[in-house]
Write an enzyme that holds these catalytic residues in place. Structure first.
Site, PDB file in Angstrom:
ATOM      1  N   HIS A  15       0.827  -1.205   0.000  1.00  0.00           N
ATOM      2  CA  HIS A  15       0.000   0.000   0.000  1.00  0.00           C
ATOM      3  C   HIS A  15       0.860   1.254   0.000  1.00  0.00           C
ATOM      4  O   HIS A  15       2.073   1.207   0.157  1.00  0.00           O
ATOM      5  CB  HIS A  15      -0.999   0.003   1.171  1.00  0.00           C
ATOM      6  CG  HIS A  15      -0.418   0.339   2.514  1.00  0.00           C
ATOM      7  ND1 HIS A  15      -1.196   0.644   3.608  1.00  0.00           N
ATOM      8  CD2 HIS A  15       0.867   0.437   2.932  1.00  0.00           C
ATOM      9  CE1 HIS A  15      -0.421   0.902   4.640  1.00  0.00           C
ATOM     10  NE2 HIS A  15       0.827   0.779   4.260  1.00  0.00           N
ATOM     11  N   CYS A  34       5.157   5.278   5.179  1.00  0.00           N
ATOM     12  CA  CYS A  34       3.985   4.714   4.502  1.00  0.00           C
ATOM     13  C   CYS A  34       3.562   5.563   3.310  1.00  0.00           C
ATOM     14  O   CYS A  34       2.656   5.174   2.566  1.00  0.00           O
ATOM     15  CB  CYS A  34       2.838   4.515   5.490  1.00  0.00           C
ATOM     16  SG  CYS A  34       2.987   2.966   6.423  1.00  0.00           S
ATOM     17  N   HIS A  40       4.959  -0.183  -0.395  1.00  0.00           N
ATOM     18  CA  HIS A  40       5.689  -1.091   0.497  1.00  0.00           C
ATOM     19  C   HIS A  40       4.685  -2.101   1.023  1.00  0.00           C
ATOM     20  O   HIS A  40       3.480  -1.873   0.958  1.00  0.00           O
ATOM     21  CB  HIS A  40       6.335  -0.318   1.657  1.00  0.00           C
ATOM     22  CG  HIS A  40       5.318   0.350   2.517  1.00  0.00           C
ATOM     23  ND1 HIS A  40       4.777   1.574   2.201  1.00  0.00           N
ATOM     24  CD2 HIS A  40       4.694  -0.064   3.635  1.00  0.00           C
ATOM     25  CE1 HIS A  40       3.860   1.882   3.097  1.00  0.00           C
ATOM     26  NE2 HIS A  40       3.782   0.905   3.986  1.00  0.00           N
ATOM     27  N   HIS A  42       3.003  -5.088   3.797  1.00  0.00           N
ATOM     28  CA  HIS A  42       2.772  -5.501   5.182  1.00  0.00           C
ATOM     29  C   HIS A  42       2.258  -6.935   5.186  1.00  0.00           C
ATOM     30  O   HIS A  42       1.566  -7.349   4.252  1.00  0.00           O
ATOM     31  CB  HIS A  42       1.718  -4.631   5.861  1.00  0.00           C
ATOM     32  CG  HIS A  42       2.169  -3.238   6.145  1.00  0.00           C
ATOM     33  ND1 HIS A  42       3.010  -2.910   7.184  1.00  0.00           N
ATOM     34  CD2 HIS A  42       1.892  -2.069   5.518  1.00  0.00           C
ATOM     35  CE1 HIS A  42       3.221  -1.611   7.192  1.00  0.00           C
ATOM     36  NE2 HIS A  42       2.553  -1.071   6.182  1.00  0.00           N
ATOM     37  N   ASP A  80      -5.034 -10.589  -0.864  1.00  0.00           N
ATOM     38  CA  ASP A  80      -3.725 -11.228  -0.702  1.00  0.00           C
ATOM     39  C   ASP A  80      -2.881 -11.058  -1.964  1.00  0.00           C
ATOM     40  O   ASP A  80      -3.360 -11.281  -3.081  1.00  0.00           O
ATOM     41  CB  ASP A  80      -3.906 -12.714  -0.384  1.00  0.00           C
ATOM     42  CG  ASP A  80      -2.597 -13.378   0.037  1.00  0.00           C
ATOM     43  OD1 ASP A  80      -1.762 -12.702   0.678  1.00  0.00           O
ATOM     44  OD2 ASP A  80      -2.413 -14.566  -0.270  1.00  0.00           O
ATOM     45  N   HIS A  81      -1.626 -10.630  -1.748  1.00  0.00           N
ATOM     46  CA  HIS A  81      -0.675 -10.395  -2.838  1.00  0.00           C
ATOM     47  C   HIS A  81      -1.151  -9.330  -3.814  1.00  0.00           C
ATOM     48  O   HIS A  81      -0.799  -9.357  -5.000  1.00  0.00           O
ATOM     49  CB  HIS A  81      -0.329 -11.697  -3.568  1.00  0.00           C
ATOM     50  CG  HIS A  81       0.603 -12.564  -2.773  1.00  0.00           C
ATOM     51  ND1 HIS A  81       0.220 -13.191  -1.621  1.00  0.00           N
ATOM     52  CD2 HIS A  81       1.903 -12.881  -2.941  1.00  0.00           C
ATOM     53  CE1 HIS A  81       1.234 -13.871  -1.116  1.00  0.00           C
ATOM     54  NE2 HIS A  81       2.277 -13.690  -1.903  1.00  0.00           N
ATOM     55  N   GLU A 125      -1.377  -4.576  11.498  1.00  0.00           N
ATOM     56  CA  GLU A 125      -0.580  -4.156  10.342  1.00  0.00           C
ATOM     57  C   GLU A 125       0.883  -4.559  10.563  1.00  0.00           C
ATOM     58  O   GLU A 125       1.590  -4.917   9.633  1.00  0.00           O
ATOM     59  CB  GLU A 125      -0.690  -2.645  10.139  1.00  0.00           C
ATOM     60  CG  GLU A 125      -0.074  -2.176   8.832  1.00  0.00           C
ATOM     61  CD  GLU A 125      -0.371  -0.713   8.574  1.00  0.00           C
ATOM     62  OE1 GLU A 125      -1.222  -0.430   7.718  1.00  0.00           O
ATOM     63  OE2 GLU A 125       0.242   0.139   9.240  1.00  0.00           O
TER      64      GLU A 125
HETATM   65 NI    NI Z   1       2.451   0.934   5.620  1.00  0.00          NI
END
Ligand code: NI
Length: 135
Positions: A15, A34, A40, A42, A80-81, A125
């Site tokens: 995100h 972020c 990047h 999580h 996911d992914h 997160e």
């Molecule tokens: Ni983040």
């Protein structure tokens, strides 16, 4: 007597937190790492909790298989992914903070869980940062 049953799941997603109304400088100030323009990832850990009376016929509050399938269809298969900002309709315009992701998951699952049951979403997160949403 009400009982809470929970199921854990996880998904990996990328995100970027960004408010297009703000300058680049303000975005960097508020969102820090972020806000990285190239995204990047999580490892999100999710706990879905359902609370209610035990059904005397089944002995269940909710069938775990149903919960498992709902999480797979509406969360794992959807997120996911994925790059949440670029790959999902939900976050095309909504900032994918842990708060907003938990809220989207709550709304998606709420539609499929019996109205007599309470639904709580806990979303990690990182190992240390998590949000809880109870509707
Ligand atoms: Ni983040």
């Amino acid at each position: 007597m009400k009982i809470t049953v929970s199921r854990k799941a996880h998904f990996n997603a990328a995100h970027r937190l960004h408010n297009p109304e703000w300058s680049d400088e303000k975005n960097r100030e508020v969102f820090g790492k972020c806000n990285n323009p190239n995204f990047h990832g999580h490892n999100y850990q999710l706990i879905v909790s359902v609370r209610g009376e035990v059904d005397p016929e089944t002995g269940y509050v909710v069938d775990m298989k149903l919960l498992k399938d709902l999480i797979k269809e509406h969360v794992e298969d959807a997120f996911d992914h994925k790059n949440l900002n670029l790959d999902t309709a939900e976050f095309a315009k909504l900032n994918p903070t842990a708060e907003n992701i938990a809220s989207v998951i709550w709304t998606k699952l709420r539609a499929h869980i019996d109205g007599s049951l309470d639904l709580k979403i806990t979303l990690y997160e990182t190992e240390r940062n998590f949000v809880e949403l109870e509707g």
